[in-house]
Design a protein around this motif. Structure first.
Motif, PDB file in Angstrom:
ATOM      1  N   GLY A  85       0.818  -1.206   0.000  1.00 41.93           N
ATOM      2  CA  GLY A  85       0.000   0.000   0.000  1.00 41.93           C
ATOM      3  C   GLY A  85       0.850   1.255   0.000  1.00 41.93           C
ATOM      4  N   ILE A  86       0.289   2.346  -0.477  1.00 39.28           N
ATOM      5  CA  ILE A  86       0.958   3.645  -0.454  1.00 39.28           C
ATOM      6  C   ILE A  86       0.014   4.643   0.198  1.00 39.28           C
ATOM      7  N   PHE A  87       0.468   5.279   1.274  1.00 39.28           N
ATOM      8  CA  PHE A  87      -0.322   6.318   1.929  1.00 39.28           C
ATOM      9  C   PHE A  87      -0.036   7.652   1.249  1.00 39.28           C
ATOM     10  N   TYR A  88      -1.048   8.530   1.180  1.00 45.33           N
ATOM     11  CA  TYR A  88      -0.806   9.821   0.529  1.00 45.33           C
ATOM     12  C   TYR A  88      -1.352  10.970   1.368  1.00 45.33           C
TER      13      TYR A  88
ATOM     14  N   TYR B 149      -6.828  12.740  -6.282  1.00 45.69           N
ATOM     15  CA  TYR B 149      -6.453  11.622  -5.423  1.00 45.69           C
ATOM     16  C   TYR B 149      -6.491  10.308  -6.216  1.00 45.69           C
ATOM     17  N   PRO B 150      -5.596   9.377  -5.907  1.00 43.74           N
ATOM     18  CA  PRO B 150      -5.641   8.062  -6.573  1.00 43.74           C
ATOM     19  C   PRO B 150      -6.838   7.264  -6.090  1.00 43.74           C
ATOM     20  N   ASN B 151      -7.260   6.298  -6.899  1.00 42.39           N
ATOM     21  CA  ASN B 151      -8.367   5.424  -6.524  1.00 42.39           C
ATOM     22  C   ASN B 151      -8.111   4.029  -7.084  1.00 42.39           C
TER      23      ASN B 151
ATOM     24  N   LEU C 153       7.764  10.571  -3.104  1.00 40.76           N
ATOM     25  CA  LEU C 153       7.693   9.288  -2.419  1.00 40.76           C
ATOM     26  C   LEU C 153       8.807   9.165  -1.386  1.00 40.76           C
ATOM     27  N   ALA C 154       8.510   8.495  -0.288  1.00 43.82           N
ATOM     28  CA  ALA C 154       9.527   8.264   0.738  1.00 43.82           C
ATOM     29  C   ALA C 154       9.194   6.988   1.490  1.00 43.82           C
TER      30      ALA C 154
ATOM     31  N   PHE D 163      12.612  -4.248   4.136  1.00 39.82           N
ATOM     32  CA  PHE D 163      11.638  -4.801   5.070  1.00 39.82           C
ATOM     33  C   PHE D 163      10.504  -3.813   5.372  1.00 39.82           C
ATOM     34  N   ALA D 164      10.516  -2.662   4.719  1.00 40.04           N
ATOM     35  CA  ALA D 164       9.525  -1.636   5.035  1.00 40.04           C
ATOM     36  C   ALA D 164       8.102  -2.107   4.783  1.00 40.04           C
ATOM     37  N   MET D 165       7.925  -2.995   3.795  1.00 43.71           N
ATOM     38  CA  MET D 165       6.585  -3.443   3.436  1.00 43.71           C
ATOM     39  C   MET D 165       5.873  -4.134   4.575  1.00 43.71           C
ATOM     40  N   TRP D 166       6.618  -4.793   5.465  1.00 45.57           N
ATOM     41  CA  TRP D 166       5.987  -5.578   6.518  1.00 45.57           C
ATOM     42  C   TRP D 166       5.285  -4.707   7.550  1.00 45.57           C
TER      43      TRP D 166
END
Length: 216
Positions: free
Chosen positions: A160-163, A175-177, A200-201, A209-212
């Motif tokens: 997922g990507i938070f915005y 906004y993305p959907n 992006l950051a 391991f950030a995805m976890w």
């Protein structure tokens, strides 16, 4: 985002085909053994201590493969937690006892390739066009400058990507959907960058391991 913009999932059939195909020349310095039924044992080094609980999809593929090939081939997990697994693979690479098939982190795989312990899978992909089709180009991430296909992806992670709505509003970006394509996402990134913000950051020290932190 739309499926065609994000990922291709390798089917169980393709994964099983990979196991047999890679056996032919895997790990030049390792040799397969036979079990009590005369089946060729294929060791699969995996980065979880309990594949049945922690990697149920992969475990199910292996069980189905073993059932279909009973008496001919048998895949056995060499299982350990990620840290132990990484150490084990490095040690086994140095003494020629690597499993025929094994998981390795992207940040480490080039070292294995440069040490000459990996099988070039170009011919395997030529002989198995269904696997290459399923990978849909993702295999290119595991090629070196000389064209050696030193590995293949066997899983896809959905992340997922938070915005930040405030930054989107200031940049005049919608906004993305769920219908946003990857190309549209890249356009959003370009517009956000043009507005003077970092698009992006990843807020972690170890990005692999950030995805976890937010994976389901």
């Amino acid at each position: 985002m739309k499926k065609n913009a994000l990922m291709t999932v390798l089917s169980a059939t393709a994964a099983a085909t990979m196991i047999v195909g890679m056996l032919a020349g895997c790990g030049g310095k390792t040799s397969a053994t036979k079990d009590a039924d005369g089946a060729t044992v294929i060791k699969f080094g995996i980065n979880v201590a309990n594949p049945a609980k922690q990697e149920p999809a992969t475990n199910a593929i292996v069980e189905a493969f073993n059932k279909e090939n009973k008496g001919k081939y048998k895949v056995q997990f060499e299982a350990a937690d990620t840290e132990s697994h990484n150490k084990n693979m490095k040690l086994e690479a140095s003494d020629g006892t690597l499993p025929q098939v094994f998981w390795v982190e992207g940040s480490h795989v080039t070292d294995f390739n440069e040490s000459g312990v990996l099988l070039d899978l170009k011919d395997f992909l030529k002989q198995n066009p269904n696997v290459k089709k399923a990978l849909n180009g993702s295999e290119k991430a595991f090629q070196d400058d000389s064209g050696v296909q030193y590995g293949l992806p066997y899983q896809s992670n959905v992340q997922g990507i938070f915005y930040n709505k405030e930054l989107f509003d200031k940049a005049g970006v919608e906004y993305p959907n769920d219908d946003t394509t990857y190309d549209e996402f890249i356009q959003m990134v370009d517009k956000l960058k043009a507005s003077g913000v970092t698009p992006l950051a990843i807020g972690s020290k170890n990005s692999s391991f950030a995805m976890w932190e937010f994976n389901l």
